[in-house]
Design an enzyme around this catalytic site. Sequence first.
Site, PDB file in Angstrom:
ATOM      1  N   ARG A 133      42.595  74.338  59.182  1.00 16.97           N
ATOM      2  CA  ARG A 133      43.692  73.477  59.624  1.00 16.97           C
ATOM      3  C   ARG A 133      43.846  73.662  61.128  1.00 16.97           C
ATOM      4  O   ARG A 133      43.388  74.664  61.690  1.00 16.97           O
ATOM      5  CB  ARG A 133      44.986  73.837  58.891  1.00 16.97           C
ATOM      6  CG  ARG A 133      44.904  73.673  57.373  1.00 16.97           C
ATOM      7  CD  ARG A 133      46.201  74.108  56.701  1.00 16.97           C
ATOM      8  NE  ARG A 133      46.142  73.903  55.249  1.00 16.97           N
ATOM      9  CZ  ARG A 133      45.723  74.816  54.382  1.00 16.97           C
ATOM     10  NH1 ARG A 133      45.317  76.001  54.814  1.00 16.97           N
ATOM     11  NH2 ARG A 133      45.690  74.560  53.085  1.00 16.97           N
ATOM     12  N   LYS A 158      48.262  78.249  55.183  1.00 19.81           N
ATOM     13  CA  LYS A 158      49.352  77.563  54.494  1.00 19.81           C
ATOM     14  C   LYS A 158      49.762  78.341  53.248  1.00 19.81           C
ATOM     15  O   LYS A 158      48.925  78.768  52.474  1.00 19.81           O
ATOM     16  CB  LYS A 158      48.888  76.148  54.105  1.00 19.81           C
ATOM     17  CG  LYS A 158      50.007  75.248  53.606  1.00 19.81           C
ATOM     18  CD  LYS A 158      49.499  73.840  53.405  1.00 19.81           C
ATOM     19  CE  LYS A 158      50.622  72.921  52.944  1.00 19.81           C
ATOM     20  NZ  LYS A 158      50.149  71.530  52.740  1.00 19.81           N
ATOM     21  N   HIS A 223      42.550  66.796  61.496  1.00 20.84           N
ATOM     22  CA  HIS A 223      42.438  67.175  60.084  1.00 20.84           C
ATOM     23  C   HIS A 223      41.251  66.486  59.404  1.00 20.84           C
ATOM     24  O   HIS A 223      40.777  66.956  58.361  1.00 20.84           O
ATOM     25  CB  HIS A 223      43.736  66.833  59.353  1.00 20.84           C
ATOM     26  CG  HIS A 223      43.989  67.700  58.156  1.00 20.84           C
ATOM     27  ND1 HIS A 223      44.284  69.050  58.235  1.00 20.84           N
ATOM     28  CD2 HIS A 223      43.966  67.408  56.833  1.00 20.84           C
ATOM     29  CE1 HIS A 223      44.443  69.539  57.026  1.00 20.84           C
ATOM     30  NE2 HIS A 223      44.265  68.572  56.151  1.00 20.84           N
ATOM     31  N   ARG A 226      38.406  68.809  58.823  1.00 15.12           N
ATOM     32  CA  ARG A 226      38.528  69.648  57.610  1.00 15.12           C
ATOM     33  C   ARG A 226      38.118  68.866  56.373  1.00 15.12           C
ATOM     34  O   ARG A 226      37.394  69.383  55.507  1.00 15.12           O
ATOM     35  CB  ARG A 226      39.963  70.146  57.496  1.00 15.12           C
ATOM     36  CG  ARG A 226      40.287  70.959  56.253  1.00 15.12           C
ATOM     37  CD  ARG A 226      41.695  71.531  56.387  1.00 15.12           C
ATOM     38  NE  ARG A 226      42.322  71.837  55.112  1.00 15.12           N
ATOM     39  CZ  ARG A 226      42.241  73.017  54.495  1.00 15.12           C
ATOM     40  NH1 ARG A 226      41.525  73.987  55.024  1.00 15.12           N
ATOM     41  NH2 ARG A 226      42.874  73.220  53.351  1.00 15.12           N
ATOM     42  N   HIS A 249      43.057  76.097  48.873  1.00 11.79           N
ATOM     43  CA  HIS A 249      43.876  75.256  47.999  1.00 11.79           C
ATOM     44  C   HIS A 249      44.366  76.065  46.804  1.00 11.79           C
ATOM     45  O   HIS A 249      43.599  76.803  46.185  1.00 11.79           O
ATOM     46  CB  HIS A 249      43.064  74.061  47.495  1.00 11.79           C
ATOM     47  CG  HIS A 249      42.845  73.007  48.526  1.00 11.79           C
ATOM     48  ND1 HIS A 249      41.873  72.029  48.402  1.00 11.79           N
ATOM     49  CD2 HIS A 249      43.469  72.756  49.710  1.00 11.79           C
ATOM     50  CE1 HIS A 249      41.909  71.235  49.459  1.00 11.79           C
ATOM     51  NE2 HIS A 249      42.870  71.661  50.262  1.00 11.79           N
ATOM     52  N   TYR A 258      37.819  65.294  46.911  1.00 10.70           N
ATOM     53  CA  TYR A 258      36.590  65.108  47.686  1.00 10.70           C
ATOM     54  C   TYR A 258      35.441  64.555  46.846  1.00 10.70           C
ATOM     55  O   TYR A 258      34.461  64.063  47.398  1.00 10.70           O
ATOM     56  CB  TYR A 258      36.202  66.418  48.374  1.00 10.70           C
ATOM     57  CG  TYR A 258      37.259  66.869  49.340  1.00 10.70           C
ATOM     58  CD1 TYR A 258      37.519  66.148  50.504  1.00 10.70           C
ATOM     59  CD2 TYR A 258      38.045  67.984  49.077  1.00 10.70           C
ATOM     60  CE1 TYR A 258      38.527  66.538  51.378  1.00 10.70           C
ATOM     61  CE2 TYR A 258      39.050  68.378  49.948  1.00 10.70           C
ATOM     62  CZ  TYR A 258      39.285  67.645  51.093  1.00 10.70           C
ATOM     63  OH  TYR A 258      40.282  68.024  51.946  1.00 10.70           O
TER      64      TYR A 258
END
Length: 282
Positions: A133, A158, A223, A226, A249, A258
Amino acid sequence: MSALRQKMIEDMQLKGLAVRTQEAYVNAVLQLSRHLKKSPDSIDEEELREYFLYLKNEKQVAESTFSIALCGIKFFYEQTLKKEWHTLQLVRPDRRKKLPVVFSTEEVKQVLNCVYRFQYRVCLHTIYACGLRLLEGTRLGVKDIDSDRKMLHVVQGKGNKDRYVPLPDHTLMLLRHQWLTHHNPRWMFPSQNGLDAMNESAVQKAFQGALRASGVHKDASVHTLRHSYATHLLEAGVDLRIIQSYLGHASPSTTAIYTHLTSVTEAQVNQRINQIHADLWG
């Protein structure tokens, strides 16, 4: 700082929220107070309801902006002021299912080659090469580079989660050259005063300038690098669960998006469908 704001910050600290989240939540309550021109503890439920309708219908803010406003205001009234208002249970952001923009490998090269300041180019290259990120890239510490194992340690990403990601040889070489330009003991990408990490807005501006200069006509942001990293790993045959751990994640369903972006997967599916029909009707 008012006693009310201090109490909210302390409540968020006790809850274990990240510093950036705390800043966003405080700003959400501040925006509410400024809009209604009164202290947030004197706002009633009907005024709060009108504010959320204003954000949705009149200002038409983005889903992410609305979500932050809702979460921050909800935390303030429910946790700090102990109010149980039906409006806070009712309000939800609009859920728009939108696939992220992704670069091809050639487009990544085109854009990054147009970043002319070395520090910005290395930062953006690292963000792509390690699936970071923006804030994870700009706040990369010197001690986070494990040269022997060729791994990069992402500290408090995150959700305050740490993770390790592979560090490609070429990226490691660029990071070594970058450090030689400043010898900062703490930050890989220091600010001009050397005390803090580089400001992320400067990197965003550098990226947007490079995007315009590259001739790549996509509605992209930092972003996007990423998203492209994850898609390119999937196209290379990397297991989705491994990609999930590299991205940090919490849920596999977040990473599964994805599978809708990879052209290799689509080609493989089409090939398999054609083979099935050939076996049936050929």
